[in-house]
Scaffold this motif. Sequence first.
Motif, PDB file in Angstrom:
ATOM      1  N   LYS A  72       0.834  -1.207   0.000  1.00  0.00           N
ATOM      2  CA  LYS A  72       0.000   0.000   0.000  1.00  0.00           C
ATOM      3  C   LYS A  72       0.869   1.257   0.000  1.00  0.00           C
ATOM      4  N   TYR A  73       1.929   1.226   0.808  1.00  0.00           N
ATOM      5  CA  TYR A  73       2.820   2.388   0.881  1.00  0.00           C
ATOM      6  C   TYR A  73       3.572   2.576  -0.428  1.00  0.00           C
ATOM      7  N   LEU A  74       4.013   1.481  -1.033  1.00  0.00           N
ATOM      8  CA  LEU A  74       4.692   1.566  -2.328  1.00  0.00           C
ATOM      9  C   LEU A  74       3.772   2.171  -3.384  1.00  0.00           C
ATOM     10  N   SER A  75       2.513   1.759  -3.350  1.00  0.00           N
ATOM     11  CA  SER A  75       1.548   2.298  -4.311  1.00  0.00           C
ATOM     12  C   SER A  75       1.385   3.810  -4.129  1.00  0.00           C
ATOM     13  N   GLN A  76       1.308   4.221  -2.871  1.00  0.00           N
ATOM     14  CA  GLN A  76       1.178   5.656  -2.603  1.00  0.00           C
ATOM     15  C   GLN A  76       2.426   6.418  -3.058  1.00  0.00           C
ATOM     16  N   LEU A  77       3.613   5.823  -2.800  1.00  0.00           N
ATOM     17  CA  LEU A  77       4.854   6.482  -3.205  1.00  0.00           C
ATOM     18  C   LEU A  77       4.931   6.619  -4.721  1.00  0.00           C
ATOM     19  N   MET A  78       4.566   5.557  -5.416  1.00  0.00           N
ATOM     20  CA  MET A  78       4.634   5.602  -6.882  1.00  0.00           C
ATOM     21  C   MET A  78       3.657   6.634  -7.447  1.00  0.00           C
ATOM     22  N   ASN A  79       2.472   6.715  -6.869  1.00  0.00           N
ATOM     23  CA  ASN A  79       1.505   7.731  -7.320  1.00  0.00           C
ATOM     24  C   ASN A  79       2.039   9.137  -7.069  1.00  0.00           C
ATOM     25  N   THR A  80       2.688   9.314  -5.901  1.00  0.00           N
ATOM     26  CA  THR A  80       3.256  10.629  -5.568  1.00  0.00           C
ATOM     27  C   THR A  80       4.372  10.994  -6.524  1.00  0.00           C
ATOM     28  N   LEU A  81       5.271  10.023  -6.814  1.00  0.00           N
ATOM     29  CA  LEU A  81       6.384  10.272  -7.731  1.00  0.00           C
ATOM     30  C   LEU A  81       5.869  10.600  -9.133  1.00  0.00           C
ATOM     31  N   SER A  82       4.815   9.905  -9.528  1.00  0.00           N
ATOM     32  CA  SER A  82       4.233  10.161 -10.854  1.00  0.00           C
ATOM     33  C   SER A  82       3.655  11.576 -10.919  1.00  0.00           C
ATOM     34  N   SER A  83       2.997  11.975  -9.835  1.00  0.00           N
ATOM     35  CA  SER A  83       2.421  13.329  -9.797  1.00  0.00           C
ATOM     36  C   SER A  83       3.508  14.383  -9.827  1.00  0.00           C
ATOM     37  N   LEU A  84       4.604  14.136  -9.110  1.00  0.00           N
ATOM     38  CA  LEU A  84       5.725  15.075  -9.112  1.00  0.00           C
ATOM     39  C   LEU A  84       6.305  15.220 -10.510  1.00  0.00           C
ATOM     40  N   LYS A  85       6.415  14.074 -11.184  1.00  0.00           N
ATOM     41  CA  LYS A  85       6.987  14.092 -12.533  1.00  0.00           C
ATOM     42  C   LYS A  85       6.107  14.881 -13.486  1.00  0.00           C
ATOM     43  N   ASP A  86       4.775  14.807 -13.263  1.00  0.00           N
ATOM     44  CA  ASP A  86       3.842  15.529 -14.125  1.00  0.00           C
ATOM     45  C   ASP A  86       4.022  17.038 -14.022  1.00  0.00           C
ATOM     46  N   ILE A  87       4.494  17.506 -12.877  1.00  0.00           N
ATOM     47  CA  ILE A  87       4.668  18.954 -12.719  1.00  0.00           C
ATOM     48  C   ILE A  87       6.139  19.341 -12.821  1.00  0.00           C
ATOM     49  N   GLY A  88       6.959  18.399 -13.302  1.00  0.00           N
ATOM     50  CA  GLY A  88       8.342  18.719 -13.604  1.00  0.00           C
ATOM     51  C   GLY A  88       9.304  18.586 -12.443  1.00  0.00           C
ATOM     52  N   LEU A  89       8.894  17.880 -11.409  1.00  0.00           N
ATOM     53  CA  LEU A  89       9.779  17.676 -10.253  1.00  0.00           C
ATOM     54  C   LEU A  89      10.268  16.242 -10.230  1.00  0.00           C
ATOM     55  N   GLU A  90      11.462  16.039  -9.689  1.00  0.00           N
ATOM     56  CA  GLU A  90      12.043  14.704  -9.570  1.00  0.00           C
ATOM     57  C   GLU A  90      11.882  14.197  -8.139  1.00  0.00           C
ATOM     58  N   GLY A  91      11.333  13.008  -7.983  1.00  0.00           N
ATOM     59  CA  GLY A  91      11.239  12.371  -6.667  1.00  0.00           C
ATOM     60  C   GLY A  91      12.395  11.421  -6.436  1.00  0.00           C
ATOM     61  N   ASP A  92      12.555  11.023  -5.194  1.00  0.00           N
ATOM     62  CA  ASP A  92      13.652  10.123  -4.805  1.00  0.00           C
ATOM     63  C   ASP A  92      13.158   8.681  -4.896  1.00  0.00           C
ATOM     64  N   LEU A  93      13.737   7.942  -5.851  1.00  0.00           N
ATOM     65  CA  LEU A  93      13.339   6.540  -6.033  1.00  0.00           C
ATOM     66  C   LEU A  93      14.024   5.582  -5.057  1.00  0.00           C
ATOM     67  N   SER A  94      15.001   6.080  -4.321  1.00  0.00           N
ATOM     68  CA  SER A  94      15.771   5.177  -3.455  1.00  0.00           C
ATOM     69  C   SER A  94      14.902   4.527  -2.387  1.00  0.00           C
ATOM     70  N   ILE A  95      13.938   5.293  -1.848  1.00  0.00           N
ATOM     71  CA  ILE A  95      13.087   4.734  -0.807  1.00  0.00           C
ATOM     72  C   ILE A  95      12.199   3.629  -1.380  1.00  0.00           C
ATOM     73  N   VAL A  96      11.768   3.820  -2.628  1.00  0.00           N
ATOM     74  CA  VAL A  96      10.960   2.784  -3.284  1.00  0.00           C
ATOM     75  C   VAL A  96      11.770   1.509  -3.451  1.00  0.00           C
ATOM     76  N   LYS A  97      13.022   1.691  -3.925  1.00  0.00           N
ATOM     77  CA  LYS A  97      13.884   0.516  -4.109  1.00  0.00           C
ATOM     78  C   LYS A  97      14.163  -0.170  -2.778  1.00  0.00           C
ATOM     79  N   GLN A  98      14.383   0.656  -1.733  1.00  0.00           N
ATOM     80  CA  GLN A  98      14.674   0.103  -0.410  1.00  0.00           C
ATOM     81  C   GLN A  98      13.508  -0.732   0.102  1.00  0.00           C
ATOM     82  N   ILE A  99      12.305  -0.200   0.021  1.00  0.00           N
ATOM     83  CA  ILE A  99      11.131  -0.922   0.527  1.00  0.00           C
ATOM     84  C   ILE A  99      10.851  -2.156  -0.329  1.00  0.00           C
ATOM     85  N   SER A 100      11.026  -2.039  -1.622  1.00  0.00           N
ATOM     86  CA  SER A 100      10.815  -3.192  -2.513  1.00  0.00           C
ATOM     87  C   SER A 100      11.780  -4.319  -2.177  1.00  0.00           C
TER      88      SER A 100
END
Length: 724
Positions: free
Chosen positions: A625-653
């Motif tokens: 559930k948390y990974l899903s929320q993180l991915m949605n947040t990162l996608s939203s950031l990318k839509d407005i031209g911001l870069e999110g930190d993927l390291s936490i996603v990789k760590q939790i995965s």
Amino acid sequence: MSGNKSRVQAIYEITNRKVKPFKTPKKLEEMWATDVFTLAKMQESLPKSVFKSLKKTIQTGEPLDVSIADVVATAMRDWAISKNALYYAHVFYPLTNSTAEKHDSFVSVQGDGSVISEFSGKVLVKGEPDGSSFPNGGIRSTFEARGYTAWDVTSPAYVMETDNGVTLCIPTVFVSWTGEALDKKTPLLRSNSAVNKSARRVLELLGHTDIAPVSSSCGAEQEYFLVDSHFAHYRPDLLLAGRTLLGKPPAKGQEFDDHYFGAIPERVQIFMQDVEECLYRLGIPAKTRHNEVAPGQFEIAPFFESANVATDHQQLTMTILRQMAKKHGFTCLLHEKPFAGINGSGKHVNWSVGNRTQGNLLDPGDTPHANAQFLVFCGAVIRGVHKYGTLLRAVVATASNDHRLGANEAPPAIISIYLGTQLEDVFEQIRKGEITGSQLAQVMNIGVDTLPEIPKDPGDRNRTSPFAFTGNRFEFRAVGSNQSVAGPLVAMNTILADSLNWIADKLEEELKQGTELNTAIQKILKEIMEKHGNVIFGGNGYSEEWHKMAVEERGLANLPTTADALPVLKQKHIEELFDRMGVLSPKELESRFEVYAEQYLLSLEVEAKLVANMAKTIVYPTAMKYLSQLMNTLSSLKDIGLEGDLSIVKQISTLTNEMMVQVQKLQDAISVHDFESTEAKLQYFAKTVRALMDEVRKYADALEAEIADELWPLPTYQEMLFIK
């Protein structure tokens, strides 16, 4: 209700709970033993001749005159009914460390359909629960069901009052149809008898003529944790295993040493007062209460009592702690290690022997070097602990106690004796063959004019010793908080009785040869020190140096796990010891190995299944559930031209995938069924299954540290330990 909302709701309800109002306690004299059929109450209600016969049995161990049973039963029933009891129960202690009760009504239906209250001597003396429905280690087959309870007249009857009514409780032994002990009490009574016989032999040889029955005594300190029930109900591991199988440590634990002997929280103190009132009504001499070392941990300790009564009272104390905790919105945890990373709970068993005429036989007095009687009995303990140290380790061996023993919070699994500076010096003098004196007690001047000089004991205390002399008794510190004290007391009584018989044989031989008594005593004690003095150790029992020295230089056994310790019960010299002392037959001893081995394996199997289930059904969905929320947040950031930190996603995965790999390994491990022996299965669970459980936990706890707190469904250590 979702998990995170459950946690929030639990915290809200706890922090807004109204503390139960304080009530003025009754005077101690008014409530003491009011729920016990004491000797005084017997004297009031029984004919003089009946009371005299019963008192003689209780105080001297004379056989019970069964012809008086009907009269006693009638008086006991009338007293219980006056306390509003409608039922009676034979209370016994099967090989489960728990208490068992069989309730029956006083009702007797008459021919005309009316009823009367009836309770006969036959019913008082004997009951008949199912002898195959309790652990028996192969003594009884399933189809061989008959078992008997028999009234233990030496432990007083009492009434237990609950919200559902009042019940007359009668302490009993529990044996099979063929006579084998299926309980904890029967061997304890036998071991007390063995101590009495061997101690009287020695006392007679020391010149005493007026010798009252000798018995062992016990005072068991009980440690426990309190967790608010709102939290405990959301922890499957606490509900089913009694300990947390998952959970990361809080930022603050016990490192500030600010909980030990600290101010008792108001809600906890009110709980303690209600516990103590209940105990006092049952004649249980609770003396001390305080905060223990770990947050959320507490202790209650009693005065000394005879070992048999103290054992029954200890079982009652555990029952009352649990029952009263529920009434105050707590869950009482008696598991030896409910929380990883902080101190667990023990049950220090203070043990001594004595009688009415010679007093405490382990009291050294002011000049122990000149106290031959004390030196003989202390020497017997030294010999017994060295010769049968592995037995003492085996009787405290459980899956839960394995988490304590050997850690720097509890005694090591190596059994040694601490005597203190004064006594260690005296026994060293004996080893060398010349006794010159004892170190004297001194006084301490603190340097404050308004404070008096304080008497200073001649020896320090050693908290790292598993078996320590503490003034006029020995303290067996390795007993687990959830254990019955009967097993340790049986072991201590039996090894003492054996050593006293050995000393008596030696003394008789020396005296027949014309050796003067004191010379003979010194000769025997010197032999004890030469053969068994290696068990005495006054240093740091936690140190690696001691562990190496104990095994390599002193020949002491290090049995770190239950899997290592339980097979001791199958060794020939242990079998011969119990058989020789008349405490346990070979068949009874073998049954105990089988029962305790099965309990160990079942405990670990339940825990392993719980770990796997919690990881799959609680931790894994939360991580997804948390990974899903993180991915949605990162996608939203990318839509407005911001870069999110993927390291936490990789760590939790990565953590989630590794956890599930270990879960599968654990499930595969507990499905293995083919073992060449019980001992092999014990070792497999101790080494393989336990290690895999730890691996699953490692990844689950790491995920707890990474996942957003608002999503984490399980009550945390921080909440359970610090919110009261």
